[in-house]
Scaffold this active site. Sequence first.
Site, PDB file in Angstrom:
ATOM      1  N   ASP A  17      -5.361   8.042  -5.676  1.00 59.54           N
ATOM      2  CA  ASP A  17      -5.689   9.420  -5.308  1.00 59.54           C
ATOM      3  C   ASP A  17      -6.606   9.458  -4.088  1.00 59.54           C
ATOM      4  O   ASP A  17      -6.329  10.156  -3.099  1.00 59.54           O
ATOM      5  CB  ASP A  17      -6.347  10.103  -6.511  1.00 59.54           C
ATOM      6  CG  ASP A  17      -6.466  11.607  -6.379  1.00 59.54           C
ATOM      7  OD1 ASP A  17      -5.766  12.212  -5.547  1.00 59.54           O
ATOM      8  OD2 ASP A  17      -7.256  12.201  -7.147  1.00 59.54           O
ATOM      9  N   GLY A  43      -9.153   5.271  -6.471  1.00 57.52           N
ATOM     10  CA  GLY A  43      -7.866   4.580  -6.559  1.00 57.52           C
ATOM     11  C   GLY A  43      -6.819   5.153  -5.616  1.00 57.52           C
ATOM     12  O   GLY A  43      -7.099   5.470  -4.463  1.00 57.52           O
ATOM     13  N   ASP A  78       0.846  -1.188   0.000  1.00 59.14           N
ATOM     14  CA  ASP A  78       0.000   0.000   0.000  1.00 59.14           C
ATOM     15  C   ASP A  78       0.883   1.241   0.000  1.00 59.14           C
ATOM     16  O   ASP A  78       1.671   1.448   0.920  1.00 59.14           O
ATOM     17  CB  ASP A  78      -0.869  -0.049   1.261  1.00 59.14           C
ATOM     18  CG  ASP A  78      -1.773   1.149   1.435  1.00 59.14           C
ATOM     19  OD1 ASP A  78      -1.694   2.110   0.649  1.00 59.14           O
ATOM     20  OD2 ASP A  78      -2.559   1.121   2.397  1.00 59.14           O
ATOM     21  N   GLY A 121      -4.432   2.033 -13.730  1.00 63.28           N
ATOM     22  CA  GLY A 121      -5.703   1.645 -13.125  1.00 63.28           C
ATOM     23  C   GLY A 121      -6.856   2.062 -14.025  1.00 63.28           C
ATOM     24  O   GLY A 121      -6.957   1.646 -15.179  1.00 63.28           O
ATOM     25  N   SER A 158      -1.337   5.688 -14.157  1.00 62.89           N
ATOM     26  CA  SER A 158      -2.258   5.510 -15.299  1.00 62.89           C
ATOM     27  C   SER A 158      -2.654   4.064 -15.585  1.00 62.89           C
ATOM     28  O   SER A 158      -3.406   3.816 -16.523  1.00 62.89           O
ATOM     29  CB  SER A 158      -1.710   6.151 -16.584  1.00 62.89           C
ATOM     30  OG  SER A 158      -1.793   7.552 -16.513  1.00 62.89           O
ATOM     31  N   TYR A 199      -7.333   4.612 -15.683  1.00 64.18           N
ATOM     32  CA  TYR A 199      -6.948   5.287 -16.928  1.00 64.18           C
ATOM     33  C   TYR A 199      -6.554   4.295 -18.020  1.00 64.18           C
ATOM     34  O   TYR A 199      -6.249   4.698 -19.140  1.00 64.18           O
ATOM     35  CB  TYR A 199      -5.840   6.300 -16.690  1.00 64.18           C
ATOM     36  CG  TYR A 199      -6.300   7.575 -15.994  1.00 64.18           C
ATOM     37  CD1 TYR A 199      -7.601   7.743 -15.549  1.00 64.18           C
ATOM     38  CD2 TYR A 199      -5.423   8.615 -15.790  1.00 64.18           C
ATOM     39  CE1 TYR A 199      -8.022   8.900 -14.921  1.00 64.18           C
ATOM     40  CE2 TYR A 199      -5.827   9.793 -15.160  1.00 64.18           C
ATOM     41  CZ  TYR A 199      -7.133   9.921 -14.734  1.00 64.18           C
ATOM     42  OH  TYR A 199      -7.543  11.085 -14.123  1.00 64.18           O
TER      43      TYR A 199
END
Length: 189
Positions: A46, A44, A22, A136, A134, A138
């Site tokens: 963010d 996600g 994590d 995930g 990007s 995206y």
Amino acid sequence: MSTRSGPSGQTDRPAIVLVRGDITAQDADVIVNAANSSLLGGGGVDGAIHRKGGPAILDACRTLRAGHYGGGLPTGQAVATTAGNLAARWVVHTVGPVHSTQEDRSALLASCYRESLRVAAALGAETVAFPAISTGIYGWPMGDGARIAVRTVRQEATAPVREVRFVLFDQAAYEIFAEALAADGTTPR
């Protein structure tokens, strides 16, 4: 699980470390956030960073939005804020590109890593923890994302940064990044 590696025959470049886990739990000078352009949190990585870091990160992002980044953070750019309740000193926010089969956006993805390292170095950071930007929601294919990330970090990371971690959420991503390191000619140290 973690793997430490460095470039063959080079001792002046930062080590690249793979960690399965994590990113919000990393004790690093900088944690890189795969942010959305609003800088105001999302899903996600963010969302996890904003939740665990607490309101200080959101407050700092709101200040950025009220100033220079009124229209949001452009894709491929990076900016730093406090890390709030995280073990890190700073969060560097970067906006990755959405993957497209119609347009080559790999330069924007590379820019996320390059600009995040530039901001981290300007802060005096020695350790930087990245997610797989990007890959995930995206939609960037993990293998290509890993190749771009490893290549860019290998080319761009300089002092004071001495360690770059790729923090990967699952074993499949970890293995893909390990393959990208091996293909890049990196040997463990």
